[in-house]
Design a protein around this motif. Structure first.
Motif, PDB file in Angstrom:
ATOM      1  N   THR A 188       5.274  -2.500   1.988  1.00 44.08           N
ATOM      2  CA  THR A 188       5.669  -1.603   0.903  1.00 44.08           C
ATOM      3  C   THR A 188       5.039  -1.996  -0.425  1.00 44.08           C
ATOM      4  N   ILE A 189       5.222  -1.123  -1.401  1.00 46.84           N
ATOM      5  CA  ILE A 189       4.666  -1.323  -2.731  1.00 46.84           C
ATOM      6  C   ILE A 189       5.341  -2.495  -3.448  1.00 46.84           C
ATOM      7  N   ASN A 220      -6.992   0.389  -3.580  1.00 50.58           N
ATOM      8  CA  ASN A 220      -6.772  -0.191  -4.912  1.00 50.58           C
ATOM      9  C   ASN A 220      -5.285  -0.143  -5.231  1.00 50.58           C
ATOM     10  N   GLU A 221      -4.658  -1.300  -5.285  1.00 48.77           N
ATOM     11  CA  GLU A 221      -3.218  -1.365  -5.497  1.00 48.77           C
ATOM     12  C   GLU A 221      -2.800  -0.813  -6.856  1.00 48.77           C
ATOM     13  N   ALA A 222      -3.595  -1.068  -7.870  1.00 47.65           N
ATOM     14  CA  ALA A 222      -3.237  -0.607  -9.213  1.00 47.65           C
ATOM     15  C   ALA A 222      -3.241   0.919  -9.290  1.00 47.65           C
ATOM     16  N   SER A 223      -4.228   1.546  -8.687  1.00 48.58           N
ATOM     17  CA  SER A 223      -4.291   3.014  -8.700  1.00 48.58           C
ATOM     18  C   SER A 223      -3.115   3.604  -7.937  1.00 48.58           C
ATOM     19  N   ALA A 244      -0.236   5.942  -9.785  1.00 43.53           N
ATOM     20  CA  ALA A 244      -0.037   7.325  -9.338  1.00 43.53           C
ATOM     21  C   ALA A 244       1.400   7.556  -8.904  1.00 43.53           C
ATOM     22  N   ALA A 245       1.966   6.605  -8.164  1.00 45.58           N
ATOM     23  CA  ALA A 245       3.352   6.753  -7.711  1.00 45.58           C
ATOM     24  C   ALA A 245       4.310   6.824  -8.895  1.00 45.58           C
ATOM     25  N   GLY A 277      -7.563   1.845   2.855  1.00 42.19           N
ATOM     26  CA  GLY A 277      -8.178   3.155   2.725  1.00 42.19           C
ATOM     27  C   GLY A 277      -8.092   3.984   3.996  1.00 42.19           C
ATOM     28  N   ASP A 278      -9.201   4.659   4.322  1.00 46.54           N
ATOM     29  CA  ASP A 278      -9.240   5.511   5.518  1.00 46.54           C
ATOM     30  C   ASP A 278      -9.153   4.713   6.809  1.00 46.54           C
TER      31      ASP A 278
END
Length: 395
Positions: free
Chosen positions: A266-267, A325-328, A332-333, A349-350
């Motif tokens: 999780t974040i 990218n964790e910061a992005s 965004a969240a 990523g993908d």
């Protein structure tokens, strides 16, 4: 003297056989109208495999004919088979391979599938510039009548849902509108395949749903078609290929399946079990990314209102982000208000292992689960998703 007579007799026999062959009726013949240039060629193509049907450069060219100046053409080199065979006739623009098939727009498609059986003669008429749209057969068999009906359904579905549409796909709502229109178009073809008693027209409908052979958004359709035709024509090679394609290991999680129980990072740097995180009544498993415009709109306009209204009544949202990218991801969240619910990502990523587990490649995507973790709906967005949640909590 006898030797000369033998030679003359032999020559006469050869000439007779040649005249007989030339004057025998063609198996497939027709007229191409609207020609504005010479040396136009029309090709006869035989798909050897399910994936070759309605696909460019994959079908085998078995014959070709130069169209005469008055538009006439004939084919004599037909397969030697007792069973009905699916063929494709294609007219080619200059410089294109004989088995090039144009699928982008039914109004200008350069080919038409037909079913031919040994001993049958087919007389065809079509316009050069809109070959598939104008294609007709004199006194067609039931199965070719069905193919012509399918062609008409496809053309009307295209006109209704896709023709002359210019979506700005970089805009989130426009991309979702395009996806919805494509689904509406596909639904016409899928409904035909579900209802027709003829295998080969069903195969054409199935391949027209996605000539690129991408059924990620409609995998249940493949499964249903396998189930239907396995009961009716289990030994047909294309049915066997269809059922191989529709094996669970090749498809995303299906409606009616129990969603896999996975451990998600999780974040907040914790690890949660999806099964332990299920809502008491509904769970939305949402696949998104900070760079995905429709995902961001869905966060703000749909998921936040749903979560705020129904979370205390048993709605859970588990979001998985395709991020590297964790910061992005975090920014965004927070900006969308999506940090209200569980946020998970492997930050690969993908190449995310979770997507491989559930066999999904496209976002935005979601799965709606009941309290037991069984998928009850998929890929609903906007009002459709809001209506489903509302109906489940207010019934």
């Amino acid at each position: 003297m006898k030797s000369a007579q033998v030679k003359i007799t032999t020559v006469l026999i050869i000439l007779f056989l040649g005249v007989t062959a030339c004057t025998s009726p063609a198996d497939i013949s027709g007229t191409l109208h609207g020609l504005k240039k010479e040396n136009v060629k029309i090709y006869l193509i035989q798909p050897d495999a399910l994936k070759h049907v309605a696909a460019s450069y994959l079908g085998k060219v078995i014959d070709s004919a130069v169209v005469a100046s008055e538009g006439n053409f004939e084919f004599h080199n037909l397969p030697t088979t007792k069973e009905p065979v699916l063929l494709e006739l294609a007219v080619q623009p200059t410089g294109k391979s004989g088995n090039y098939l144009q699928n982008d727009d039914p109004k200008t498609a350069n080919y038409m599938p037909i079913v031919w059986q040994s001993g049958e003669t087919l007389q065809i008429s079509a316009e050069y510039n809109n070959f598939q749209q104008s294609f007709t057969i004199d006194n067609p068999s039931d199965i070719n009548t069905t193919l012509l009906e399918l062609r008409d359904l496809k053309l009307e579905a295209y006109r209704t849902n896709l023709a002359n549409k210019q979506w700005q796909v970089e805009e989130g709502d426009e991309l979702l509108a395009k996806e919805h229109a494509i689904l509406q178009y596909r639904t016409v073809l899928m409904t035909f395949a579900e209802n027709t008693p003829h295998l080969l027209p069903a195969i054409i409908a199935l391949r027209w749903v996605s000539p690129e052979n991408d059924y990620e958004r409609v995998p249940e359709f493949l499964v249903d078609q396998c189930s239907k035709w396995q009961k009716i024509q289990p030994d047909h090679p294309w049915v066997k290929q269809l059922c191989k394609e529709s094996a669970p290991a090749n498809l995303p999680v299906l409606i009616g399946d129990e969603f896999p129980n996975v451990e998600l990072p999780t974040i907040t740097k914790d690890t949660v079990s999806l099964r332990d995180s299920l809502g008491k009544k509904l769970t939305i498993v949402d696949l998104w990314a900070s760079w995905c415009a429709p995902c961001r709109l869905e966060n703000r306009n749909v998921l936040v209102p749903l979560y705020d209204e129904y979370h205390d009544q048993g709605l859970q949202i588990v979001a998985y982000a395709l991020e590297s990218n964790e910061a992005s991801w975090k920014a965004a969240a927070e900006r969308d208000g999506a940090d209200r619910w569980l946020q998970a990502s492997d930050l690969q990523g993908d190449d995310a292992p979770f997507l491989k587990k559930i066999r999904v490649r496209t976002i935005p995507s979601n799965f709606i689960l009941d309290s037991n973790g069984v998928v009850i709906a998929k890929n609903l967005h906007g009002e459709e998703l809001m209506d489903l949640v509302k109906n489940n909590f207010e019934k």
